[in-house]
Structures are given as structure tokens and as C-alpha cells.
Design a protein around this motif. Structure first.
Motif, short mmCIF file in Angstrom:
data_model
loop_
_atom_site.label_atom_id
_atom_site.label_comp_id
_atom_site.label_asym_id
_atom_site.label_seq_id
_atom_site.Cartn_x
_atom_site.Cartn_y
_atom_site.Cartn_z
N SER A 131 10.98 -15.89 -0.99
CA SER A 131 11.47 -14.82 -1.69
C SER A 131 10.72 -13.49 -1.57
O SER A 131 9.56 -13.51 -1.26
N TRP A 132 11.71 -12.53 -1.21
CA TRP A 132 11.11 -11.27 -0.50
C TRP A 132 11.31 -9.78 -1.46
O TRP A 132 12.59 -9.72 -1.18
N TYR A 133 10.64 -9.30 -1.95
CA TYR A 133 11.04 -8.08 -2.40
C TYR A 133 9.61 -7.08 -2.12
O TYR A 133 8.65 -7.17 -2.90
N VAL A 134 9.92 -5.90 -1.38
CA VAL A 134 8.60 -4.89 -1.41
C VAL A 134 9.23 -3.72 -1.48
O VAL A 134 9.08 -2.71 -0.71
N GLY A 135 10.31 -3.42 -2.47
CA GLY A 135 10.89 -2.35 -2.39
C GLY A 135 12.39 -2.74 -1.65
O GLY A 135 12.38 -3.34 -1.05
N LEU A 176 0.88 -1.25 0.02
CA LEU A 176 -0.02 -0.11 -0.07
C LEU A 176 0.80 1.42 0.02
O LEU A 176 0.69 2.19 -0.79
N GLU A 177 2.14 1.18 0.88
CA GLU A 177 2.84 2.36 0.65
C GLU A 177 3.54 2.53 -0.50
O GLU A 177 3.91 3.65 -1.02
N GLY A 178 3.77 1.37 -1.14
CA GLY A 178 4.60 1.29 -2.52
C GLY A 178 3.65 1.99 -3.70
O GLY A 178 4.09 2.77 -4.58
N LEU A 179 2.49 1.86 -3.43
CA LEU A 179 1.28 2.33 -4.41
C LEU A 179 1.44 3.95 -4.56
O LEU A 179 0.79 4.31 -5.53
#
Length: 370
Positions: A258-262, A220-223
């Protein structure tokens, strides 16, 4: 079989897309599959077609291959409803058409609208009619009939296993993030297997209440940011289960992440090992001979042999120093094909740029704890 973690994750996620596919017939989407196949570790042959990068099997062939396992199912046809009806757990009755090879009916391939019921519930699966029989995608059949489908990239072999299947729960809530957690579900009714499943479910519940919620918040923050995730380029928080061994001695499985959230991409694996007779946790000291210090020294020797130059990749000290300071009961490992593999995730013993490590130790000792 020695495999680095990154290669392991790739092989288990790509499956049939890696296989080279021969040229197709001009008017047909199908070709004979170039892959080999194995059920519960035994090679099998059947009439299999590759369509759009996936393997398609005839229902009666799959039923025949699984008829003597706990994943068996019956195949019936309801003429009045023009419906194929599958019943899990029910004995399969062969009709003589099963497992025929040596023919190529790919030129006859057309889409099928055949209706399929599994235990009385409609299964909306893509199907093709080839040579007068209906063929369904192998992975789709694995999901609805609950058997495992995997892929060994080294041998280009599709793997079917009747002893367990993988259950996935999606937590993405419609946001542009691939967010899920998988656990193995084992067939059989032993108390040990139920204990193992209960622990796996508890870990999944912990994930749902913690990391999954965090991943949704980051999404949500990335959006709102300059480079938001999208359906074609989503964030990742994927936990993929894989069973390495499931026999009368040991159950060994892992959940790779696998983890990528920015920011920085992260990956690794958590491994879980159990005495198949009692459900008790199994540690390196239960499958490797020697004292705790001797086991750690054997890990260091194998690491230096299999990853030349790694001695310079330490964070606060050398990887060897880090390993010597570790509690041997907290060192991650799995057992596959009777071989012990020790795993270290991305930052565990070295700088993140050094990556993860999969260290082959040697043959596992039989589990004797009780």
C-alpha cells in the motif's frame, strides 16, 4: 475460495476489529470472544476473551495448543521473583488446567501487572487477570513467541500457524509515515526453506536501499507542503507478508503493498512460489496443465467470467490482449487451499480505476520439478 485483492488485503490487516462483540458486563472490559479459532488448520476451543477489540488467551492454553509443534514453549513460575518464565523450543508440561470451556469469568476481569520473561528477556505485554489466570493478547504472544496470527473474515476465525511467523522491520525513522517491510520466517532447517528466506531477505534489503529511502524523502517534502502528513494521517509505504501455502509440496507467499505519499494511492501484491523440496522457483506452468498459450487463455476465460465488463477496461489494448502478450513465467499467482489464484496489480492489465484483480483458476497440479 475466490477473493478480490482488495478484500484479501482488508481481511489480513483488520483481523479482530471486524468481529461483532456482544454487550459487556457493566464493570468489566472483557466479554467472551465471538470468534472461532484454528491452529494449523484444525478447529480448537479455549476460554478466550475479547478486550478492546482484541482476543486474549491464557498462556497455558496457547502452550497446550502448540506443544506438539516447532513453536512449542514451556511455562514456569518463579515464586521468588513472582515472574512467569517462558522458554521457546522447550517441551510444555500440562498441569490439567488447559483448554477448559463452558465458563464465563469476564466479570472478574482486572488489569494485571504480572511480569513475564521470554527466554530470559522481559516481555512488557498487556495482561488481564480473569478468573485467577493471566490472559495476554494473542497478537502480542504471536510476536514474542514467533507463531503466525491471522484472520479469516469470511468465517470470523482467528488463525494460528506454527510453521512460520512474520517478521517486520520499521523504516519510518520517527517521521509521520507508516513505513515497513515484512518477510515470512519458516520453521524447520531444510536447505529449501533457508534458500526461500535468503531471497526474501534480499528483497527486503533492496526495499530498504530504494523505496524506503524514496518514501522518507517524499515525507520530508510533504511536511513542507500545504497538506503535510501527520501522526494521525500519515503517509503509507506498507509491505505486508502473507503465507498462502506452506507444505511438503509448495511454499506460496505474497507481499502486498500500500503506497501513498501524496498524489494517487497505489496498491497491489507480489507473489513468490517455490518447490518446498528444492527451493526452486515455481511458475504457472508447474502448477497448471496445458501449454503456455492454453494457460493464458484459461486466465482470460476466468477473468471474463469473474469480472464481467472488464474487457472494456484496457489501457493500450484490452486486458485479454495484454495477457496474451505477457510471458507466462512472469504472471503473478499464489496457491491457497489447493487453488491457483492469478493476480494482476492496479495498472498491470487495465486502467488504475479498474483496480487489481484476483482470478481463481482452479485446482493446482502437484509440483514435480526437481
Amino acid at each position: 475460495m475466490k477473493r478480490k485483492l482488495s478484500a484479501l488485503l482488508l481481511a489480513l490487516t483488520l483481523f479482530v476489529s471486524l468481529a461483532a462483540v456482544p454487550a459487556r458486563a457493566a464493570d468489566s472490559p472483557a466479554v467472551l470472544s465471538p470468534q472461532s479459532f484454528a491452529v494449523d488448520g484444525k478447529p480448537v476451543q479455549a476460554e478466550v476473551y475479547n478486550i478492546g477489540g482484541s482476543n486474549y488467551f491464557k498462556l497455558r492454553d496457547i502452550a497446550m495448543l502448540l506443544k506438539d509443534t516447532d513453536a512449542r514453549f514451556s511455562v514456569d513460575y518463579n515464586e521468588a521473583a513472582r515472574t512467569i518464565e517462558l522458554t521457546t523450543g522447550k517441551a510444555y508440561v500440562p498441569n490439567g488446567s488447559e483448554l477448559k470451556t463452558g465458563v464465563d469469568n469476564s466479570a472478574t476481569c482486572v488489569e494485571s501487572n504480572q511480569r513475564l520473561l521470554v527466554d530470559g528477556i522481559n516481555a512488557d505485554l498487556k495482561a488481564y487477570n480473569i478468573g485467577g489466570s493471566n490472559f495476554f493478547r494473542l497478537r502480542d504472544l504471536g510476536e514474542v513467541l514467533r507463531f503466525f496470527v491471522g484472520y479469516d473474515a469470511e468465517t470470523n476465525t482467528a488463525l494460528l500457524n506454527s510453521a512460520y511467523y512474520i517478521e517486520r522491520i520499521d523504516y519510518s525513522e520517527g517521521l509521520p509515515i507508516s513505513l515497513y517491510y515484512e518477510i515470512p520466517i519458516f520453521r524447520g532447517s531444510s536447505d529449501a526453506l533457508r534458500m526461500i528466506e535468503e531471497e526474501a531477505e534480499a528483497r527486503r534489503a533492496e526495499f530498504a536501499e530504494g523505496q524506503a529511502l524514496n518514501a522518507l524523502e517524499y515525507t520530508l517534502e510533504g511536511l513542507e507542503g500545504s497538506y503535510p502528513p501527520s501522526p494521525t494521517d500519515p503517509y503509507l509505504a506498507e509491505w505486508d507478508a502473507m503465507v498462502f501455502t506452506c507444505n511438503d509440496d509448495i511454499v506460496s507467499y505474497g507481499v502486498s503493498y500500500s503506497w501513498y505519499v501524496g498524489g494517487v494511492y497505489d496498491y497491489g501484491i507480489n507473489c513468490y512460489n517455490y518447490d518446498a523440496k528444492t527451493g526452486a522457483h515455481v511458475y504457472l506452468t508447474d502448477v497448471c496443465s496445458g501449454t503456455e498459450d492454453e494457460i493464458k487463455e484459461s486466465i482470460i476465460a476466468a477473468l471474463l467470467d469473474q469480472y464481467p465488463g472488464v474487457e472494456e477496461a484496457g489501457v493500450m489494448g484490452t486486458p485479454m490482449d495484454v495477457i496474451r502478450d505477457m510471458d507466462v513465467h512472469l504472471i503473478g499467482f499464489y496457491v491457497e487451499d489447493g487453488i491457483v489464484h492469478v493476480t494482476f496489480s492496479k495498472y498491470e492489465i487495465a486502467f488504475g480505476a479498474a483496480g487489481a484483480f484476483d482470478v481463481e483458476l482452479g485446482a493446482a497440479e502437484p509440483v514435480t520439478k526437481g
